[in-house]
Design an enzyme around this catalytic site. Structure first.
Site, PDB file in Angstrom:
ATOM      1  N   LEU A  53     -16.051 -30.883 -45.827  1.00 50.76           N
ATOM      2  CA  LEU A  53     -15.817 -29.470 -46.059  1.00 50.76           C
ATOM      3  C   LEU A  53     -17.185 -28.796 -46.157  1.00 50.76           C
ATOM      4  CD1 LEU A  53     -13.045 -29.539 -48.840  1.00 50.76           C
ATOM      5  CD2 LEU A  53     -12.723 -29.182 -46.384  1.00 50.76           C
ATOM      6  N   ASP A  54     -17.290 -27.563 -45.667  1.00 46.61           N
ATOM      7  CA  ASP A  54     -18.546 -26.826 -45.777  1.00 46.61           C
ATOM      8  C   ASP A  54     -18.933 -26.657 -47.243  1.00 46.61           C
ATOM      9  OD1 ASP A  54     -18.619 -26.586 -43.064  1.00 46.61           O
ATOM     10  OD2 ASP A  54     -17.955 -24.494 -43.002  1.00 46.61           O
ATOM     11  N   ARG A  55     -20.217 -26.436 -47.472  1.00 45.29           N
ATOM     12  CA  ARG A  55     -20.734 -26.300 -48.843  1.00 45.29           C
ATOM     13  C   ARG A  55     -19.918 -25.296 -49.655  1.00 45.29           C
ATOM     14  NH1 ARG A  55     -25.736 -26.555 -51.786  1.00 45.29           N
ATOM     15  NH2 ARG A  55     -26.861 -27.414 -49.988  1.00 45.29           N
TER      16      ARG A  55
ATOM     17  N   ARG B 241     -14.132 -20.736 -39.479  1.00 42.78           N
ATOM     18  CA  ARG B 241     -14.959 -19.550 -39.663  1.00 42.78           C
ATOM     19  C   ARG B 241     -15.285 -18.886 -38.319  1.00 42.78           C
ATOM     20  NH1 ARG B 241     -19.740 -22.164 -43.053  1.00 42.78           N
ATOM     21  NH2 ARG B 241     -20.450 -19.989 -43.178  1.00 42.78           N
TER      22      ARG B 241
ATOM     23  N   THR C 168     -16.886 -24.148 -49.156  1.00 41.99           N
ATOM     24  CA  THR C 168     -15.438 -24.309 -49.081  1.00 41.99           C
ATOM     25  C   THR C 168     -14.991 -25.250 -50.199  1.00 41.99           C
ATOM     26  OG1 THR C 168     -15.488 -24.049 -46.676  1.00 41.99           O
ATOM     27  CG2 THR C 168     -13.497 -24.996 -47.628  1.00 41.99           C
TER      28      THR C 168
END
Length: 315
Positions: free
Chosen positions: A120-122, A224, A124
């Site tokens: 997961l992105d930082r 995104r 998120t």
């Protein structure tokens, strides 16, 4: 900033102060036009404010060591699902200074040989699957590769989509102008990979929408970039066209206090991994969900509340 209150000025200019600003006044550490000022007041043009700087303690230890371990949502002999908080990278950043969630694995389950099988992105939050051991990691890698893991995200976006359900198909590749970022293309290009996201509108507001997102593929920054490509960037996602969620944009008659910068309703982009569904190593079907965290839930309540206010007929 003529007309701003003294306490508002202190909060604006010294956000990292180690003590409450009212305590600075009470301790006589604020001077106004050369005299000690013990009370809040509205300032006039030409006023001079002086503050005795309070000591700010230096950070102790590496960034990752001070973090609280993520909550465990599900555990079996071969899998662990945790609620990844926002602000924590899944794997170490490029500098290696922040080891992120990867640096917490041993503390989470000492000796369990936890392995990260998706990211997961930082910024998120939400469900993140970890495998226990090499055999489990290979099992889950295969499930992700064959698109057998169901991932459901929720996001608040700018604007309201014209259709309640639709699919985004766009090729994703590196943004040559911004290293580490991604761009979308309607056609295949060298270095680009096909990506697909299923979208459903859960709730429509006046100028925003709460979306349910089901990525069929797992490309970096996919949700995104896909949402930006259709004109509905995620609120707060500055890297991909999003703007902060501001109360002044959704509340009728909102008045901003003089000299005070408006704080966003959510401190980050509004993207949360709500649900994961997969088959465990022994074939057992597993479904894990986690609600919106405390940094996003209030913003959604504000959107809902003020949307109802807009719909309410005038007396």
């Amino acid at each position: 900033m003529a007309g701003i209150r003294l306490l508002d000025l202190l909060a604006r200019e010294r956000p990292a102060a180690g003590r409450v600003h009212r305590e600075l006044l009470a301790a006589g550490e604020v001077r106004l036009n050369g005299a000690t000022c013990l009370h809040d007041r509205r300032l006039r043009g030409g006023d001079v404010v002086e503050v005795v700087p309070p000591a700010v303690p230096a950070p102790s230890g590496p960034r990752s060591s001070a973090r609280t371990l993520p909550a465990v949502l599900f555990e079996s002999e071969s899998a662990l699902v945790v609620a990844k908080p926002a602000g924590v990278p899944t794997v170490p950043d490029r500098s290696g200074a922040d080891r992120g969630l990867h640096g917490m694995l041993e503390a989470l389950r000492p000796g369990a040989d936890l392995r990260i099988v998706h990211r997961l992105d930082r910024d998120t939050s939400g469900c993140l699957l970890l495998a226990k051991g090499l055999g489990a990691a290979r099992h889950f890698d295969t499930q992700f590769a064959e698109r057998l893991v169901e991932k459901v995200y929720v996001a608040v976006v700018h604007g309201v989509p014209a259709r309640s359900e639709f699919t985004i198909d766009a090729w994703l590749g590196p943004d040559r102008r911004r290293p580490g970022k991604v761009v979308a293309s309607a056609t295949e290009q060298t270095g680009f990979r096909a990506a697909q996201t299923l979208v459903r509108v859960r709730q429509a507001f006046a100028a925003h929408a709460l979306l349910e997102l089901r990525p069929a593929t797992g490309r970096g920054h996919q949700l995104r970039v896909h949402l930006q490509s259709v004109g509905h960037p995620i609120a707060g996602d500055r890297d991909y066209g999003g703007e902060p969620l501001l109360l002044s944009r959704i509340k009728p008659g909102y008045k901003l206090r003089v000299g005070v910068d408006e704080r966003p309703l959510a401190p980050r982009m509004f993207l949360h991994a709500e649900r994961l569904a997969f088959r465990d190593l022994d074939g057992t079907p597993v479904e894990v969900t986690t609600p919106l965290p405390d940094d996003l839930a209030p913003a959604l309540r504000q959107l809902d509340h003020h949307d109802e206010a807009r719909r309410r007929p005038c007396d």
